[in-house]
Scaffold this motif. Structure first.
Motif, PDB file in Angstrom:
ATOM      1  N   ALA A   1      -6.155   0.806  -3.203  1.00  0.00           N
ATOM      2  CA  ALA A   1      -7.443   0.461  -2.591  1.00  0.00           C
ATOM      3  C   ALA A   1      -7.545  -1.044  -2.362  1.00  0.00           C
ATOM      4  O   ALA A   1      -8.073  -1.496  -1.337  1.00  0.00           O
ATOM      5  N   PHE A   2      -7.023  -1.816  -3.315  1.00  0.00           N
ATOM      6  CA  PHE A   2      -7.031  -3.277  -3.165  1.00  0.00           C
ATOM      7  C   PHE A   2      -6.188  -3.700  -1.964  1.00  0.00           C
ATOM      8  O   PHE A   2      -6.616  -4.535  -1.155  1.00  0.00           O
ATOM      9  N   CYS A   3      -4.993  -3.137  -1.843  1.00  0.00           N
ATOM     10  CA  CYS A   3      -4.105  -3.476  -0.722  1.00  0.00           C
ATOM     11  C   CYS A   3      -4.731  -3.076   0.611  1.00  0.00           C
ATOM     12  O   CYS A   3      -4.649  -3.809   1.603  1.00  0.00           O
ATOM     13  N   PHE A   4      -5.362  -1.902   0.625  1.00  0.00           N
ATOM     14  CA  PHE A   4      -6.004  -1.408   1.841  1.00  0.00           C
ATOM     15  C   PHE A   4      -7.128  -2.356   2.270  1.00  0.00           C
ATOM     16  O   PHE A   4      -7.197  -2.782   3.432  1.00  0.00           O
ATOM     17  N   ALA A   5      -8.007  -2.690   1.329  1.00  0.00           N
ATOM     18  CA  ALA A   5      -9.123  -3.590   1.646  1.00  0.00           C
ATOM     19  C   ALA A   5      -8.616  -4.973   2.037  1.00  0.00           C
ATOM     20  O   ALA A   5      -9.152  -5.613   2.956  1.00  0.00           O
ATOM     21  N   ASN A   6      -7.578  -5.435   1.360  1.00  0.00           N
ATOM     22  CA  ASN A   6      -7.036  -6.761   1.652  1.00  0.00           C
ATOM     23  C   ASN A   6      -6.441  -6.819   3.055  1.00  0.00           C
ATOM     24  O   ASN A   6      -6.565  -7.826   3.758  1.00  0.00           O
ATOM     25  N   PHE A   7      -5.801  -5.728   3.475  1.00  0.00           N
ATOM     26  CA  PHE A   7      -5.227  -5.656   4.818  1.00  0.00           C
ATOM     27  C   PHE A   7      -6.312  -5.882   5.869  1.00  0.00           C
ATOM     28  O   PHE A   7      -6.156  -6.691   6.793  1.00  0.00           O
TER      29      PHE A   7
ATOM     30  N   TYR B   1       0.834  -1.206   0.000  1.00  0.00           N
ATOM     31  CA  TYR B   1       0.000   0.000   0.000  1.00  0.00           C
ATOM     32  C   TYR B   1       0.867   1.254   0.000  1.00  0.00           C
ATOM     33  O   TYR B   1       0.581   2.226  -0.704  1.00  0.00           O
ATOM     34  N   TRP B   2       1.929   1.225   0.804  1.00  0.00           N
ATOM     35  CA  TRP B   2       2.769   2.417   0.942  1.00  0.00           C
ATOM     36  C   TRP B   2       3.847   2.519  -0.132  1.00  0.00           C
ATOM     37  O   TRP B   2       4.533   3.539  -0.219  1.00  0.00           O
ATOM     38  N   THR B   3       4.028   1.494  -0.928  1.00  0.00           N
ATOM     39  CA  THR B   3       5.063   1.538  -1.970  1.00  0.00           C
ATOM     40  C   THR B   3       4.421   1.502  -3.357  1.00  0.00           C
ATOM     41  O   THR B   3       4.215   2.540  -3.981  1.00  0.00           O
ATOM     42  N   ALA B   4       4.067   0.311  -3.798  1.00  0.00           N
ATOM     43  CA  ALA B   4       3.505   0.178  -5.147  1.00  0.00           C
ATOM     44  C   ALA B   4       2.162   0.878  -5.281  1.00  0.00           C
ATOM     45  O   ALA B   4       1.779   1.312  -6.376  1.00  0.00           O
ATOM     46  N   GLY B   5       1.434   1.001  -4.174  1.00  0.00           N
ATOM     47  CA  GLY B   5       0.104   1.590  -4.238  1.00  0.00           C
ATOM     48  C   GLY B   5       0.070   3.055  -4.604  1.00  0.00           C
ATOM     49  O   GLY B   5      -0.937   3.560  -5.117  1.00  0.00           O
ATOM     50  N   TRP B   6       1.167   3.771  -4.359  1.00  0.00           N
ATOM     51  CA  TRP B   6       1.175   5.210  -4.649  1.00  0.00           C
ATOM     52  C   TRP B   6       1.009   5.497  -6.137  1.00  0.00           C
ATOM     53  O   TRP B   6       0.457   6.521  -6.523  1.00  0.00           O
ATOM     54  N   GLY B   7       1.482   4.598  -6.972  1.00  0.00           N
ATOM     55  CA  GLY B   7       1.379   4.833  -8.411  1.00  0.00           C
ATOM     56  C   GLY B   7       0.067   4.390  -9.006  1.00  0.00           C
ATOM     57  O   GLY B   7      -0.216   4.675 -10.171  1.00  0.00           O
ATOM     58  N   SER B   8      -0.735   3.685  -8.243  1.00  0.00           N
ATOM     59  CA  SER B   8      -2.005   3.165  -8.757  1.00  0.00           C
ATOM     60  C   SER B   8      -3.063   3.222  -7.662  1.00  0.00           C
ATOM     61  O   SER B   8      -3.045   2.394  -6.748  1.00  0.00           O
ATOM     62  N   PRO B   9      -3.983   4.168  -7.737  1.00  0.00           N
ATOM     63  CA  PRO B   9      -5.037   4.269  -6.716  1.00  0.00           C
ATOM     64  C   PRO B   9      -5.859   2.993  -6.578  1.00  0.00           C
ATOM     65  O   PRO B   9      -6.247   2.621  -5.467  1.00  0.00           O
ATOM     66  N   ASP B  10      -6.109   2.324  -7.694  1.00  0.00           N
ATOM     67  CA  ASP B  10      -6.896   1.087  -7.631  1.00  0.00           C
ATOM     68  C   ASP B  10      -6.146  -0.005  -6.873  1.00  0.00           C
ATOM     69  O   ASP B  10      -6.738  -0.738  -6.072  1.00  0.00           O
ATOM     70  N   PHE B  11      -4.852  -0.108  -7.147  1.00  0.00           N
ATOM     71  CA  PHE B  11      -4.058  -1.121  -6.449  1.00  0.00           C
ATOM     72  C   PHE B  11      -3.924  -0.771  -4.967  1.00  0.00           C
ATOM     73  O   PHE B  11      -3.951  -1.650  -4.099  1.00  0.00           O
TER      74      PHE B  11
ATOM     75  N   TRP C   1     -12.593  -2.016   6.113  1.00  0.00           N
ATOM     76  CA  TRP C   1     -12.559  -2.909   4.956  1.00  0.00           C
ATOM     77  C   TRP C   1     -13.482  -2.372   3.862  1.00  0.00           C
ATOM     78  O   TRP C   1     -13.147  -2.389   2.680  1.00  0.00           O
ATOM     79  N   PHE C   2     -14.639  -1.867   4.273  1.00  0.00           N
ATOM     80  CA  PHE C   2     -15.629  -1.416   3.299  1.00  0.00           C
ATOM     81  C   PHE C   2     -15.636   0.101   3.110  1.00  0.00           C
ATOM     82  O   PHE C   2     -16.551   0.643   2.500  1.00  0.00           O
ATOM     83  N   SER C   3     -14.630   0.779   3.640  1.00  0.00           N
ATOM     84  CA  SER C   3     -14.558   2.227   3.459  1.00  0.00           C
ATOM     85  C   SER C   3     -13.542   2.565   2.370  1.00  0.00           C
ATOM     86  O   SER C   3     -12.804   1.695   1.899  1.00  0.00           O
ATOM     87  N   THR C   4     -13.517   3.818   1.981  1.00  0.00           N
ATOM     88  CA  THR C   4     -12.461   4.265   1.076  1.00  0.00           C
ATOM     89  C   THR C   4     -11.140   4.257   1.845  1.00  0.00           C
ATOM     90  O   THR C   4     -11.130   4.394   3.074  1.00  0.00           O
ATOM     91  N   PRO C   5     -10.017   4.073   1.158  1.00  0.00           N
ATOM     92  CA  PRO C   5      -8.727   3.998   1.858  1.00  0.00           C
ATOM     93  C   PRO C   5      -8.477   5.201   2.760  1.00  0.00           C
ATOM     94  O   PRO C   5      -8.640   6.351   2.352  1.00  0.00           O
ATOM     95  N   TYR C   6      -8.101   4.892   3.985  1.00  0.00           N
ATOM     96  CA  TYR C   6      -7.804   5.927   4.979  1.00  0.00           C
ATOM     97  C   TYR C   6      -6.531   5.485   5.681  1.00  0.00           C
ATOM     98  O   TYR C   6      -6.559   4.651   6.592  1.00  0.00           O
ATOM     99  N   ALA C   7      -5.408   6.028   5.247  1.00  0.00           N
ATOM    100  CA  ALA C   7      -4.094   5.484   5.596  1.00  0.00           C
ATOM    101  C   ALA C   7      -3.860   5.344   7.093  1.00  0.00           C
ATOM    102  O   ALA C   7      -3.310   4.333   7.560  1.00  0.00           O
ATOM    103  N   LEU C   8      -4.287   6.328   7.868  1.00  0.00           N
ATOM    104  CA  LEU C   8      -4.020   6.298   9.302  1.00  0.00           C
ATOM    105  C   LEU C   8      -4.663   5.098   9.995  1.00  0.00           C
ATOM    106  O   LEU C   8      -4.170   4.606  11.013  1.00  0.00           O
ATOM    107  N   ALA C   9      -5.756   4.597   9.408  1.00  0.00           N
ATOM    108  CA  ALA C   9      -6.476   3.478  10.021  1.00  0.00           C
ATOM    109  C   ALA C   9      -5.664   2.186  10.022  1.00  0.00           C
ATOM    110  O   ALA C   9      -5.966   1.255  10.782  1.00  0.00           O
ATOM    111  N   LEU C  10      -4.652   2.102   9.181  1.00  0.00           N
ATOM    112  CA  LEU C  10      -3.844   0.884   9.115  1.00  0.00           C
ATOM    113  C   LEU C  10      -3.025   0.667  10.389  1.00  0.00           C
ATOM    114  O   LEU C  10      -2.749  -0.472  10.772  1.00  0.00           O
TER     115      LEU C  10
END
Length: 376
Positions: free
Chosen positions: A170-176, A158-168, A221-230
């Motif tokens: 979001a996937f990493c965030f939900a998967n976490f 989420y913090w590395t590859a995810g920066w270049g792709s919002p969809d990816f 899990w069902f929200s939009t990505p919110y980084a601090l929540a991790l």
């Protein structure tokens, strides 16, 4: 529920939250009311071990056996406390005596195996098979370890590859949070058994911190990505992951595991735990107990920070009213249950009060803050 059982329930809650001294005090209160109840001594024995007071744990465990000589758990408590003192012969005898009361008890079987291994000189560290596969508990810990490893991978991506792709991202965030939810559901099922439509079962489930973490995970899990929540979930799971990883390293290469404990764990963890002048005099079990005791406080502070950031986001285009409302409802529930969260809010209140009641701060600010506190 009488006063003794109420004190025991309070002690169980403190124990689950890592507040071991408070748990001891609560169990002691229960014992003072009803000194004939073996369960109270049993629970206090377990709490004493968490604060590195093995001698007191042994004393309580012996009292359990005295009060209920046919209860297998008393012998399990006694064996565990004696094993902690490295009295392996006595521990083995306690486990064997317990198995005469219940030959199927998994904890007694595991304890006997560990004590026998220690006496034969092969008990420390455990083999990989013992650690990961030989018992139901070992298999479950391995399952949790795998889930936590995947969570860490999702966090890093989420913090590395995810920066270049919002969809990816979001996937990493939900998967976490999906992995976290699976972990907590499995933990609750393992610890509390098959769901039952009883008040006692519901009470145990509600008071278990894992239930609160599960609700937190489901929300994000069902929200939009919110980084601090991790971070609250990561802090909780990273400690458990590191503990099991350390055991794995000791099993694979004891010298490497010991070196990492000395060079990494002993240097980093005192900063996590805080002022701990006696840190290097503690054994490994007591060190981890200190870490587990500290982490819920850090998590509570992070949860409060998330709540505040959601409020501040109201003045930005990224505001999310629904997430804000649901999250603060979760915090209200957590506040009633978690002493760490109460302390975190108390610290926040002291900090804000210092600012808003400063002589240079306009009176309208302190008035508004007082009204806001009254509303909450």
């Amino acid at each position: 529920m009488d006063a003794a059982d109420e004190a025991k329930t309070r002690g169980n809650r403190f124990f689950q939250e890592g507040q071991y001294q408070q748990a001891i005090d609560a169990f002691t209160e229960a014992i003072s009311i009803d000194p004939s109840n073996a369960v109270y001594y049993s629970n206090r024995s377990g709490a004493y071990l968490k604060v590195n007071k093995a001698a007191l744990a042994v004393t309580d465990a012996r009292k359990v056996v005295e009060l209920r000589p046919d209860w297998p758990k008393g012998y399990s408590r006694l064996g565990t406390a004696l094993f902690y003192q490295k009295k392996y012969t006595e521990a083995k005898a306690a486990y064997e005596k317990g198995l005469t009361k219940d030959a199927t008890d998994a904890n007694l079987k595991d304890g006997l195996k560990n004590a026998s291994a220690a006496l034969s000189g092969v008990g420390a560290p455990q083999t990989l098979r013992q650690l990961c596969w030989e018992t139901t508990h070992a298999k479950f810990r391995t399952f949790q370890f795998a889930l936590r490893a995947l969570q860490i991978v999702s966090f890093v991506l989420y913090w590395t590859a995810g920066w270049g792709s919002p969809d990816f991202a979001a996937f990493c965030f939900a998967n976490f949070f999906k992995l976290a939810a699976i972990n907590y559901v499995s933990f609750l099922a393992y610890n509390h058994g098959t769901p039952k439509l009883t008040q006692a079962y519901a009470q145990r489930l509600v008071m278990d911190p894992a239930t609160q973490s599960l609700l937190f995970s489901l929300l994000f899990w069902f929200s939009t990505p919110y980084a601090l929540a991790l971070f609250p979930i990561l802090a909780n799971e990273l400690v458990h992951f590191a503990s099991f990883a350390g055991s794995l390293l000791l099993a694979v290469n004891s010298s490497l595991g010991s070196t990492l404990e000395t060079q990494v764990f002993d240097r980093v963890m005192p900063f996590v735990v805080g002022a701990q002048t006696q840190w290097h005099t503690l054994n490994t079990h007591a060190k981890w107990a200190a870490v587990y005791h500290r982490v819920p406080t850090l998590v509570a502070s992070l949860e409060v920070a998330i709540g505040l950031s959601l409020i501040l986001e109201l003045i930005t285009p990224a505001r999310n009213f629904m997430l804000l409302l649901v999250y603060w409802q979760l915090l209200r529930i957590r506040y009633m249950i978690s002493p760490q969260l109460k302390n975190a809010f108390a610290d926040l209140d002291r900090g804000i009060t210092t600012i808003v009641y400063h002589p240079r701060c306009p009176p309208i600010v302190s008035t508004a803050y007082a009204k806001l506190k009254a509303m909450l």
